[in-house]
Design a protein around this motif. Structure first.
Motif, PDB file in Angstrom:
ATOM      1  N   UNK A  40       0.791  -1.098   0.073  1.00  0.00           N
ATOM      2  CA  UNK A  40       0.101  -0.013   0.040  1.00  0.00           C
ATOM      3  C   UNK A  40       0.757   1.292  -0.020  1.00  0.00           C
ATOM      4  N   UNK A  41       1.733   1.637   1.078  1.00  0.00           N
ATOM      5  CA  UNK A  41       2.581   2.676   1.212  1.00  0.00           C
ATOM      6  C   UNK A  41       3.232   2.961  -0.107  1.00  0.00           C
ATOM      7  N   UNK A  42       4.131   1.730  -0.300  1.00  0.00           N
ATOM      8  CA  UNK A  42       5.237   1.854  -1.089  1.00  0.00           C
ATOM      9  C   UNK A  42       4.686   1.923  -2.728  1.00  0.00           C
ATOM     10  N   UNK A  43       3.633   0.949  -2.951  1.00  0.00           N
ATOM     11  CA  UNK A  43       2.910   1.035  -4.231  1.00  0.00           C
ATOM     12  C   UNK A  43       2.329   2.344  -4.679  1.00  0.00           C
ATOM     13  N   UNK A  90      -0.989  18.294   5.228  1.00  0.00           N
ATOM     14  CA  UNK A  90       0.180  19.695   5.057  1.00  0.00           C
ATOM     15  C   UNK A  90       0.344  19.733   3.673  1.00  0.00           C
ATOM     16  N   UNK A  91      -0.362  19.264   2.497  1.00  0.00           N
ATOM     17  CA  UNK A  91       0.213  19.323   1.249  1.00  0.00           C
ATOM     18  C   UNK A  91      -0.983  19.332   0.327  1.00  0.00           C
ATOM     19  N   UNK A 150       6.441  14.834  -0.891  1.00  0.00           N
ATOM     20  CA  UNK A 150       5.065  14.647  -1.271  1.00  0.00           C
ATOM     21  C   UNK A 150       4.585  13.355  -1.450  1.00  0.00           C
ATOM     22  N   UNK A 151       5.521  12.455  -2.073  1.00  0.00           N
ATOM     23  CA  UNK A 151       5.214  11.056  -2.339  1.00  0.00           C
ATOM     24  C   UNK A 151       5.255  10.342  -0.924  1.00  0.00           C
ATOM     25  N   UNK A 152       5.704  10.538  -0.139  1.00  0.00           N
ATOM     26  CA  UNK A 152       5.722   9.708   1.201  1.00  0.00           C
ATOM     27  C   UNK A 152       4.351  10.344   2.010  1.00  0.00           C
ATOM     28  N   UNK A 153       3.938  11.769   1.945  1.00  0.00           N
ATOM     29  CA  UNK A 153       2.500  12.023   2.271  1.00  0.00           C
ATOM     30  C   UNK A 153       1.524  11.320   1.543  1.00  0.00           C
ATOM     31  N   UNK A 154       1.616  11.307   0.161  1.00  0.00           N
ATOM     32  CA  UNK A 154       0.738  10.316  -0.581  1.00  0.00           C
ATOM     33  C   UNK A 154       0.489   8.945  -0.095  1.00  0.00           C
ATOM     34  N   UNK A 180      -4.269  14.218  -4.498  1.00  0.00           N
ATOM     35  CA  UNK A 180      -3.996  12.895  -5.058  1.00  0.00           C
ATOM     36  C   UNK A 180      -4.634  11.885  -4.296  1.00  0.00           C
ATOM     37  N   UNK A 181      -4.540  11.906  -2.935  1.00  0.00           N
ATOM     38  CA  UNK A 181      -5.300  10.804  -2.141  1.00  0.00           C
ATOM     39  C   UNK A 181      -6.717  10.744  -2.475  1.00  0.00           C
TER      40      UNK A 181
END
Length: 470
Positions: free
Chosen positions: A49-52, A377-378, A331-335, A384-385
């Motif tokens: 989930x997170x990494x994908x 915070x983004x 940003x990708x980590x927040x996504x 995106x989410x």
């Protein structure tokens, strides 16, 4: 426990970001904490989930982050950004200092320069102008934020900022979607923000407060710095804007024959047209800005002797590329964090409530994106989410209600740029550091701009629905 886990994870991430800890490190930690508290397995949630979702975001938008950061760095090193800032502030003068700073930031961001680069480039001139006009410095971050983080970022049609590009991949629109509503929203935000800042300035000055005595990051202007003329400096920005429109509507549609594209399974031109057009437009802008940097660098070297310039092409490109990596990975980590939260049972209850609201899909979309942008915070991360999890349903809902997908695009962009600038927002923290001010000194006015931006969204929704403009 599932709901508690969500709020605990969100609270901890906000706290760590506020304290200056790296989001790229703590986003997966707190996402997995929420997953475990909700009964999901630790490692499968991380890898599947997170990494994908993190990698998927990088795959889609890395070229824009990379080219945008390089473009901003070239504009800075060539002197073009400072030339525009100096030229506009000199033309407006100290009597209209707030308007001059807002317009300077607006020109740069609408031309494709990174928000962070704009803050660095404009701050020295803005601070000097505020000092000359004796305007309280505490208003400076909110002034820069109004010009950089609001109407040019996501409301004005054709904006090359990432917040205006993301919806194109979900709604098969272009960056010029819903131009009338976007312009109306931009005018409302700009007008409301300028009204607030000038009202605050007048009240503070009447109470006897001036620029103030500041020692942290007070800029030193370089006297006699040779900069490109403003008309030449603004050309790369016009090339990005004009190129974006040209590639979107003239060049790319039908550029590749269908027989050639069949080998790319699942490729839909409508979903990638906005990204492709901006990539090409940024390349054109970068090429011109590099030529500008080369010409003026040669002049500097000639006058300074044989010494090698510190702003070499290699240094400029390297700095831009490195800066883009940190920006997109944060940003990708927040996504990734948000998508783990979106996979939890507690979030599904919230999503079902938003989608079952007996109202317009525009209102539901605005609420969900604002909530997620505030949580992460983004602006780009929250949008995106929300669109990852509910974009297809919003599109179907809008089509059944007779609402043009272009309006979905514009409302999504503007909503993302609303409550994203809460205290833990990375851009806010960076902006305050650049200005040498604290949250206590300047955040209340930044928050006021945030509230104005957020309140404009339901207004433009009402205008659109009542008038049928889109």
């Amino acid at each position: 426990m599932a709901v508690l886990g969500i709020f605990l994870a969100l609270g901890l991430l906000m706290f760590m970001a506020y304290r200056g800890y790296p989001v790229i490190l703590f986003a997966p930690i707190f996402a997995l904490l929420a997953a475990v508290l909700s009964g999901l397995p630790l490692l499968p949630t991380y890898t599947e989930v997170f990494m994908v979702k993190t990698v998927g975001y990088v795959k889609l938008y890395f070229p824009i982050f990379l080219l945008g950061a390089i473009f901003g760095k070239v504009m800075d090193d060539s002197g073009a950004a400072r030339s525009i800032a100096r030229g506009l502030t000199e033309r407006f003068g100290s009597k209209q200092a707030i308007l001059a700073v807002v317009l300077t930031c607006a020109v740069l961001t609408y031309g494709g320069v990174s928000l962070f680069v704009v803050a660095f480039a404009v701050y020295p001139f803005a601070a000097a102008l505020f000092r000359e006009a004796n305007i309280p410095k505490r208003l400076l971050p909110a002034t820069i934020a109004l010009g950089s983080f609001t109407f040019t970022m996501d409301a004005l049609p054709g904006s090359p900022q990432i917040q205006n590009i993301i919806p194109t991949t979900y709604f098969k629109t272009t960056s010029f979607a819903a131009p009338t509503i976007g312009i109306i929203g931009a005018l409302l935000v700009a007008g409301g923000g300028l009204w607030w800042l000038n009202r605050r300035k007048n009240r503070l000055v009447e109470s006897g407060e001036g620029y103030g005595d500041h020692t942290i990051n007070e800029p030193e202007m370089i006297e006699g710095e040779k900069l490109p003329p403003i008309w030449l400096s603004i050309t790369p920005l016009l090339l990005v804007l004009g190129g974006n429109a040209l590639f979107t509507y003239v060049v790319l549609p039908g550029w590749y024959p269908e027989s050639l594209l069949k080998q790319y399974e699942g490729l839909q031109i409508d979903k990638v047209l906005g990204v492709w057009a901006l990539i090409l437009a940024l390349v054109v802008g970068i090429a011109f800005a590099l030529a500008l940097q080369w010409v003026y660098q040669k002049k500097d070297e000639k006058e300074a002797g044989t010494g090698k310039s510190k702003k070499s092409l290699a240094n400029t490109l390297t700095a831009g590329a490195v800066g883009s990596l940190l920006a997109i990975m944060n940003t990708a980590s927040e996504v990734g964090f948000g998508n783990v939260i979106a996979a939890l049972p507690g979030f599904k209850t919230i999503a079902d409530f938003l989608l079952s609201m007996k109202t317009s899909p525009l209102i539901s979309e605005a609420l969900s994106i604002n909530i997620l942008a505030g949580i992460t915070g983004s602006a780009s991360g929250g949008m995106s989410i929300a669109l990852d999890t509910m974009g297809a349903k919003y599109l179907s809902w809008a089509v059944s209600a007779g609402i043009d997908p272009e309006l979905l695009h514009r409302i999504a962009s503007m909503s993302a740029g609303g409550m994203d600038t809460l205290p833990h927002n990375g851009a806010v923290i960076t902006l305050l550091a650049i200005c040498g001010l604290t949250h206590r000194q300047s955040y209340p006015d930044i928050f006021a701009i945030t509230v104005i931006k957020t309140l404009v969204v339901p207004i433009v929704i009402a205008i659109a629905l009542l008038t049928g403009l889109v």
